[in-house]
Design a protein around this motif. Sequence first.
Motif, PDB file in Angstrom:
ATOM      1  N   ALA A  89       0.845  -1.285  -0.124  1.00 26.22           N
ATOM      2  CA  ALA A  89       0.072   0.079  -0.129  1.00 26.22           C
ATOM      3  C   ALA A  89       0.903   1.098   0.171  1.00 26.22           C
ATOM      4  N   ASP A  90       2.009   1.304   0.624  1.00 27.33           N
ATOM      5  CA  ASP A  90       3.015   2.332   0.656  1.00 27.33           C
ATOM      6  C   ASP A  90       3.460   3.005  -0.612  1.00 27.33           C
ATOM      7  N   VAL A  91       3.397   1.903  -1.507  1.00 29.88           N
ATOM      8  CA  VAL A  91       4.029   2.271  -2.847  1.00 29.88           C
ATOM      9  C   VAL A  91       3.253   1.911  -4.001  1.00 29.88           C
ATOM     10  N   TRP A  92       1.852   1.791  -3.614  1.00 31.09           N
ATOM     11  CA  TRP A  92       1.202   1.503  -4.767  1.00 31.09           C
ATOM     12  C   TRP A  92       0.846   2.476  -5.724  1.00 31.09           C
ATOM     13  N   ALA A  93       0.746   3.559  -5.442  1.00 36.48           N
ATOM     14  CA  ALA A  93       0.648   4.985  -6.169  1.00 36.48           C
ATOM     15  C   ALA A  93       1.446   5.029  -7.018  1.00 36.48           C
ATOM     16  N   ASP A  94       2.992   4.243  -6.867  1.00 41.89           N
ATOM     17  CA  ASP A  94       3.979   4.650  -7.712  1.00 41.89           C
ATOM     18  C   ASP A  94       4.254   3.317  -8.911  1.00 41.89           C
ATOM     19  N   VAL A  95       3.418   2.219  -8.632  1.00 44.03           N
ATOM     20  CA  VAL A  95       3.426   0.978  -9.500  1.00 44.03           C
ATOM     21  C   VAL A  95       2.158   0.627  -9.807  1.00 44.03           C
ATOM     22  N   LEU A 113      14.387   2.318  -9.904  1.00 42.87           N
ATOM     23  CA  LEU A 113      13.161   2.752  -9.498  1.00 42.87           C
ATOM     24  C   LEU A 113      13.132   3.586  -8.180  1.00 42.87           C
ATOM     25  N   ARG A 114      12.891   4.822  -7.731  1.00 45.42           N
ATOM     26  CA  ARG A 114      13.257   5.239  -6.466  1.00 45.42           C
ATOM     27  C   ARG A 114      11.712   5.093  -5.606  1.00 45.42           C
ATOM     28  N   LEU A 115      11.595   4.365  -4.601  1.00 44.09           N
ATOM     29  CA  LEU A 115      10.235   4.080  -3.973  1.00 44.09           C
ATOM     30  C   LEU A 115      10.639   4.375  -2.258  1.00 44.09           C
ATOM     31  N   MET A 116       9.784   5.374  -1.794  1.00 42.35           N
ATOM     32  CA  MET A 116       9.806   5.635  -0.335  1.00 42.35           C
ATOM     33  C   MET A 116       8.908   4.232   0.274  1.00 42.35           C
ATOM     34  N   MET A 117       9.618   3.519   0.956  1.00 42.59           N
ATOM     35  CA  MET A 117       9.115   1.997   1.217  1.00 42.59           C
ATOM     36  C   MET A 117       9.134   1.934   2.941  1.00 42.59           C
ATOM     37  N   ASP A 118       8.115   1.338   3.411  1.00 43.42           N
ATOM     38  CA  ASP A 118       8.006   1.324   4.745  1.00 43.42           C
ATOM     39  C   ASP A 118       7.968  -0.279   5.166  1.00 43.42           C
ATOM     40  N   PRO A 123       9.384   5.102   6.704  1.00 36.24           N
ATOM     41  CA  PRO A 123       9.417   5.069   5.248  1.00 36.24           C
ATOM     42  C   PRO A 123      11.098   5.303   4.978  1.00 36.24           C
ATOM     43  N   ARG A 124      11.458   4.664   3.966  1.00 38.60           N
ATOM     44  CA  ARG A 124      13.031   4.902   3.623  1.00 38.60           C
ATOM     45  C   ARG A 124      13.044   4.832   2.164  1.00 38.60           C
ATOM     46  N   GLU A 125      14.101   5.691   1.564  1.00 36.62           N
ATOM     47  CA  GLU A 125      14.610   5.778   0.289  1.00 36.62           C
ATOM     48  C   GLU A 125      15.001   4.288  -0.038  1.00 36.62           C
ATOM     49  N   THR A 126      14.414   3.553  -0.979  1.00 34.68           N
ATOM     50  CA  THR A 126      14.841   2.254  -1.657  1.00 34.68           C
ATOM     51  C   THR A 126      15.038   2.446  -3.115  1.00 34.68           C
ATOM     52  N   PHE A 127      15.793   1.545  -3.810  1.00 37.87           N
ATOM     53  CA  PHE A 127      15.784   1.649  -5.298  1.00 37.87           C
ATOM     54  C   PHE A 127      15.701   0.255  -5.367  1.00 37.87           C
ATOM     55  N   TRP A 128      15.032   0.037  -6.803  1.00 39.45           N
ATOM     56  CA  TRP A 128      14.443  -1.287  -7.437  1.00 39.45           C
ATOM     57  C   TRP A 128      14.844  -1.498  -8.863  1.00 39.45           C
ATOM     58  N   THR A 129      15.125  -2.421  -9.314  1.00 37.94           N
ATOM     59  CA  THR A 129      15.233  -2.863 -10.873  1.00 37.94           C
ATOM     60  C   THR A 129      14.250  -4.128 -10.961  1.00 37.94           C
ATOM     61  N   ILE A 146       3.924 -11.778 -13.551  1.00 39.77           N
ATOM     62  CA  ILE A 146       5.300 -12.293 -12.985  1.00 39.77           C
ATOM     63  C   ILE A 146       6.230 -11.219 -12.873  1.00 39.77           C
ATOM     64  N   CYS A 147       6.791 -11.190 -11.523  1.00 38.38           N
ATOM     65  CA  CYS A 147       7.919  -9.942 -11.539  1.00 38.38           C
ATOM     66  C   CYS A 147       9.117 -10.569 -11.165  1.00 38.38           C
ATOM     67  N   ALA A 148      10.289 -10.099 -11.834  1.00 40.20           N
ATOM     68  CA  ALA A 148      11.583 -10.506 -11.454  1.00 40.20           C
ATOM     69  C   ALA A 148      12.273  -9.236 -10.926  1.00 40.20           C
ATOM     70  N   VAL A 149      12.673  -9.471  -9.948  1.00 37.74           N
ATOM     71  CA  VAL A 149      12.943  -7.902  -9.160  1.00 37.74           C
ATOM     72  C   VAL A 149      14.384  -8.205  -8.192  1.00 37.74           C
ATOM     73  N   THR A 150      15.130  -6.993  -8.145  1.00 38.00           N
ATOM     74  CA  THR A 150      16.339  -7.043  -7.391  1.00 38.00           C
ATOM     75  C   THR A 150      16.513  -5.693  -6.702  1.00 38.00           C
ATOM     76  N   GLU A 151      16.695  -5.658  -5.379  1.00 32.90           N
ATOM     77  CA  GLU A 151      16.766  -4.358  -4.884  1.00 32.90           C
ATOM     78  C   GLU A 151      18.183  -3.940  -4.916  1.00 32.90           C
ATOM     79  N   GLN A 152      18.208  -2.598  -5.290  1.00 29.82           N
ATOM     80  CA  GLN A 152      19.446  -1.669  -5.888  1.00 29.82           C
ATOM     81  C   GLN A 152      19.956  -0.687  -4.755  1.00 29.82           C
TER      82      GLN A 152
END
Length: 562
Positions: A89-95, A113-118, A123-129, A146-152
């Motif tokens: 829910a905290d990042v839903w508006a972005d994705v 992609l920069r997401l403020m994630m809790d 809430p902290r600044e995070t980055f995702w590919t 399906i989503c392939a994901v890595t945190e950057q």
Amino acid sequence: MLPFPLPVTSPAQLAYQLLQDSDWAHAHRDLDLPVELRTVLSMIMDSPEPLWIAWGAEEKAFFFNDAYLPFLGGKLHGAMGNRLDVVWADVWADVAEAIDDAFAGRHRSFKNLRLMMDRDGTPRETFWTFSYSPLRMAHGGVAGIICAVTEQTEQVAERDLHVRQVAAITQEAREAHLELVRAREQLRQSQKLEAMGQLTGGVAHDFNNLLQVITGSVDMLLPAWPAGDPKVKFLHAISGASERAARLTAQLLAFSRRQSLSPEVFDAGDGVRALTTILATVLGERVALRMALPERRLPVLLDRSQFDTALINIAANARDATNGTGEVTITLEPVAGVPAVRMAGPLKGPFLAIHIRDSGAGIEADVLGRIFEPFFTTKAVGAGTGLGLSQVFGFVKQSEGEVDVTSVPGYGTTFTLYLPLTDQPTEHSVDMTGHPPTDGAGRTILVVEDNADVADFAVGAVASLGYGVVLARNAESALDELRKDAARFHAVFSDVVMPGVSGLDLGLAIRVNYPRLPVILTSGYSELLSKNPGHGFRLLKKPYSLKQLADALASVETSTGV
């Protein structure tokens, strides 16, 4: 019996256990779910890469594997099988838009992609590919994504740190380059000044000797010439032309920082106040002169004559800039240092800042960089020598200060002189008021001069004041005369630049061996004096007048009590 069994390699993995324990699995245990769902769930559970799926365009049930667990943090509890928009829910508006695109059959991907994630209550600044791909049924319809994901986040932080480090290194390199450019420019300017100084210095010495003979001779002729003789005007013309020539020479020496300074300690505020009438006269009646002078004393160790000349030259420049109508404001203030000016670095220490602001036409940028060059002028031919601001520049630099100028065309110009303050006590000059030049009768002066023409004039000038005169052609001969009988002399009047021992060295030797014998030095130019302004001897600059010579001789007699 498991509520939602799947063919997986490791049933003991945590993600598989969470699936079996989820509310979703218990709610769907008796339902005939599509084989495609079981197939993709088995696939992601066995994958070593972080993967998740969302099933159902409306429900968007969220499933993930063991490799994805670390990304959830505090969201792990209750996440398996829950609605995707609830878990995130905290990042839903972005994705949400990208997920809707994937459910519509379009592939979407993001890099860093920069997401403020809790994930832990903050809430902290995070980055995702990651990339979203549609999951299709056998009939071709999209049932899930399906989503392939890595945190950057760490990689981005490291990259940003590297970028900052590179930027810092680049900035250091840029500053080093600027410092190199500044040093080169300073060297170029120094070489330029050195070349000009050598030229003007050599010319000035000989030229001022010639002027000394000319002006001195006129000075001695005028009192004896009949007042009504029409030829007197020619003597005055010679005198005036000689004085102008002497000023030109002095201004050239000032720019090249080779003038002989006579520094004294005085209060700068008093110095500016004493110039009020002269400055007002220079500016004219239609240019208002305003001053903002502090009450506190601002002691400086400067050549007061050159200080006055610098202010007068700037005032004359302001008068021309205002076209005879406007305002000039002079402000004095103590400052803790001097900022970087042109290519010169900053200076530390207590300084006096003199701001002279005019309301004139201002100076164009292409002209501003040349205003201190000798002979550069924007005035009409014959309206100026182009040496006034050169004198200001040379005097300030030779006094270990700096001069800056800012200008806005159409709004005026501000000159700022930075001059070092001193903690030495203010000097009090000998009061000559009521003490006319002492009659030289009964007193003998040792004149030391190597130039025959100048020597003839000096001997005649000193003799005309009633003094006895002994002439020495060099320092060695002068010392011989002193060794014979130093007591017969009341003062030594010596040129500075002579073959062999200089007049300055002669004066220093006399100070050691005959400490009560006054020494007056004279020179049209001497590099020795320009480099040693604190020599402490009375200096008479060539060309000097008969009255200046009389005053100099009287002053040493008065100060020593002779």
